[in-house]
Scaffold this motif. Structure first.
Motif, mmCIF file in Angstrom:
data_model
loop_
_atom_site.group_PDB
_atom_site.id
_atom_site.type_symbol
_atom_site.label_atom_id
_atom_site.label_comp_id
_atom_site.label_asym_id
_atom_site.label_seq_id
_atom_site.Cartn_x
_atom_site.Cartn_y
_atom_site.Cartn_z
ATOM 1 N N MET A 1 0.846 -1.178 0.000
ATOM 2 C CA MET A 1 0.000 0.000 0.000
ATOM 3 C C MET A 1 0.891 1.240 0.000
ATOM 4 N N ASP A 2 0.452 2.245 -0.699
ATOM 5 C CA ASP A 2 1.176 3.499 -0.832
ATOM 6 C C ASP A 2 1.371 4.154 0.535
ATOM 7 N N TRP A 3 2.586 4.664 0.776
ATOM 8 C CA TRP A 3 2.897 5.283 2.063
ATOM 9 C C TRP A 3 1.984 6.485 2.348
ATOM 10 N N SER A 4 1.584 7.225 1.319
ATOM 11 C CA SER A 4 0.698 8.376 1.513
ATOM 12 C C SER A 4 -0.643 7.941 2.092
ATOM 13 N N MET A 5 -1.142 6.782 1.651
ATOM 14 C CA MET A 5 -2.404 6.261 2.170
ATOM 15 C C MET A 5 -2.242 5.832 3.633
ATOM 16 N N VAL A 6 -1.129 5.207 3.938
ATOM 17 C CA VAL A 6 -0.851 4.803 5.319
ATOM 18 C C VAL A 6 -0.822 6.034 6.218
ATOM 19 N N GLU A 7 -0.122 7.068 5.778
ATOM 20 C CA GLU A 7 -0.010 8.305 6.564
ATOM 21 C C GLU A 7 -1.373 8.984 6.721
ATOM 22 N N SER A 15 -8.929 14.604 3.690
ATOM 23 C CA SER A 15 -8.593 15.376 2.476
ATOM 24 C C SER A 15 -7.525 14.665 1.657
ATOM 25 N N VAL A 16 -6.506 14.153 2.320
ATOM 26 C CA VAL A 16 -5.442 13.422 1.616
ATOM 27 C C VAL A 16 -6.009 12.152 0.991
ATOM 28 N N LEU A 17 -6.918 11.495 1.692
ATOM 29 C CA LEU A 17 -7.567 10.299 1.148
ATOM 30 C C LEU A 17 -8.201 10.617 -0.204
ATOM 31 N N TYR A 18 -8.970 11.698 -0.257
ATOM 32 C CA TYR A 18 -9.630 12.043 -1.521
ATOM 33 C C TYR A 18 -8.667 12.554 -2.582
ATOM 34 N N GLU A 19 -7.569 13.164 -2.157
ATOM 35 C CA GLU A 19 -6.540 13.548 -3.134
ATOM 36 C C GLU A 19 -5.951 12.301 -3.790
ATOM 37 N N TYR A 26 -8.594 3.923 -8.685
ATOM 38 C CA TYR A 26 -8.600 2.494 -8.346
ATOM 39 C C TYR A 26 -7.736 2.156 -7.132
ATOM 40 N N VAL A 27 -7.307 3.156 -6.407
ATOM 41 C CA VAL A 27 -6.391 2.925 -5.294
ATOM 42 C C VAL A 27 -7.011 1.985 -4.244
ATOM 43 N N LEU A 28 -8.271 2.163 -3.922
ATOM 44 C CA LEU A 28 -8.907 1.298 -2.923
ATOM 45 C C LEU A 28 -9.198 -0.094 -3.475
ATOM 46 N N GLU A 29 -9.481 -0.166 -4.771
ATOM 47 C CA GLU A 29 -9.715 -1.461 -5.419
ATOM 48 C C GLU A 29 -8.461 -2.337 -5.345
ATOM 49 N N PHE A 34 -5.918 -7.614 -2.302
ATOM 50 C CA PHE A 34 -5.106 -8.474 -1.446
ATOM 51 C C PHE A 34 -6.013 -9.205 -0.453
ATOM 52 N N PRO A 35 -5.855 -10.517 -0.304
ATOM 53 C CA PRO A 35 -6.725 -11.260 0.608
ATOM 54 C C PRO A 35 -6.474 -10.917 2.081
ATOM 55 N N PHE A 36 -5.232 -10.643 2.437
ATOM 56 C CA PHE A 36 -4.884 -10.314 3.821
ATOM 57 C C PHE A 36 -3.971 -9.097 3.807
ATOM 58 N N LEU A 37 -4.439 -8.023 4.455
ATOM 59 C CA LEU A 37 -3.680 -6.772 4.403
ATOM 60 C C LEU A 37 -4.203 -5.805 5.457
ATOM 61 N N ASP A 38 -3.297 -5.022 6.016
ATOM 62 C CA ASP A 38 -3.719 -3.899 6.855
ATOM 63 C C ASP A 38 -4.245 -2.824 5.918
ATOM 64 N N THR A 39 -5.554 -2.701 5.828
ATOM 65 C CA THR A 39 -6.167 -1.687 4.972
ATOM 66 C C THR A 39 -6.110 -0.337 5.697
ATOM 67 N N PRO A 40 -6.445 0.753 5.011
ATOM 68 C CA PRO A 40 -6.530 2.039 5.707
ATOM 69 C C PRO A 40 -7.536 1.988 6.868
#
Length: 201
Positions: A1-7, A15-19, A26-29, A34-40
Motif C-alpha cells: 500500500m502506498d505510504w501516503s495512504m498509510v499516513e 482530504s489526503v484520502l480524496y486527493e 482504483y487505489v482502494l480497489e 489483497f486477501p490479507f492486508l492492513d487496509t486504511p
C-alpha cells in the motif's frame, strides 16, 4: 500500500484520502485485491481516527470484514488498542462485525469476554445475540473463555443474559452452550473444577 495512504489513515486526514482517490480512482480497489492486508480502515481503527474510519467504511464496506496478515479485522484491532468509540461506531454500521472470525476463530465477542470488558460484552449481546453461538477453532464457547481466563463477572453476565433472554433460541443456548465440550472434551464445568472455581460450578 502506498505510504501516503498509510499516513492519511494514521493521521485521520480525509482530504489526503480524496486527493489520492483523485490521482488514482482504483487505489482502494487495488488494496481490496489483497486477501490479507492492513487496509486504511485497519490503520485508522488501531489509532482511533473514527471520522476517517467511517469515511473508509462508506467508500469500501468490504474492508470492515477483511483480515490483516496477523488474522485481525479492524474491530479486533480497535478492541486490542482500547478504541471503544471506534468499536461502537463499527458495530452500529454492521452488527455482524461482532461475529467476524479472526485468528484462531476468535470473534470480537470472544475478545471482550477474554478481557472482561463487561460494557462492550453487554452491548455486543444486545446488538447481535446470535454471536453467543460462535466457537473458536478449539470449539471453545464464550463460557469456556470466561472461565479459562478467570473472568467470573463476564461468566455471570453471560449466564444471566442467557437465562433472561427473550430470544427464540435462548432455551437451546442454555441447554447446549453450557454443556458444550471443546476439542479436548472439556465442558465449562470441567474447566471450572480443574481451575478450582466453585462460583462457576
Amino acid at each position: 500500500m502506498d505510504w501516503s495512504m498509510v499516513e492519511a489513515a494514521q493521521t485521520g486526514n480525509i482530504s489526503v484520502l480524496y486527493e489520492l482517490i483523485q490521482t488514482d480512482p482504483y487505489v482502494l480497489e487495488r488494496i481490496d485485491h489483497f486477501p490479507f492486508l492492513d487496509t486504511p480502515l485497519h490503520i485508522a481503527a488501531c489509532v482511533g481516527h473514527v471520522g476517517f474510519m467511517m469515511e473508509m467504511v462508506n467508500l469500501k464496506p468490504s474492508f470492515a470484514r477483511k483480515l490483516n496478515q496477523a488474522g485481525f479485522s479492524p474491530m479486533h484491532l480497535a478492541l486490542q488498542n482500547n478504541r471503544t468509540q471506534a468499536v461502537v461506531r463499527l458495530f452500529k454500521v454492521d452488527k455482524g462485525l461482532v461475529r467476524v472470525k479472526g485468528r484462531e476463530g476468535l470473534t470480537p465477542l470472544h475478545h471482550v469476554v477474554r478481557t472482561g470488558n463487561i460494557d462492550l460484552l453487554i452491548k455486543f449481546l444486545e446488538v447481535c445475540p446470535e454471536a453467543i453461538e460462535d466457537v473458536t477453532v478449539r470449539d471453545e464457547t464464550v463460557f469456556h473463555l470466561a472461565v479459562r481466563n478467570d473472568m467470573f463477572e463476564a461468566f455471570q453476565v453471560l449466564v444471566g443474559w442467557v437465562i433472561r433472554s427473550r430470544h427464540e433460541a435462548a432455551q437451546r443456548w442454555e441447554k447446549e452452550l453450557l454443556s458444550w465440550a471443546d476439542i479436548e472434551g472439556s465442558t465449562v464445568l470441567h474447566i471450572a473444577a480443574i481451575k478450582n472455581r466453585p462460583q462457576a460450578c
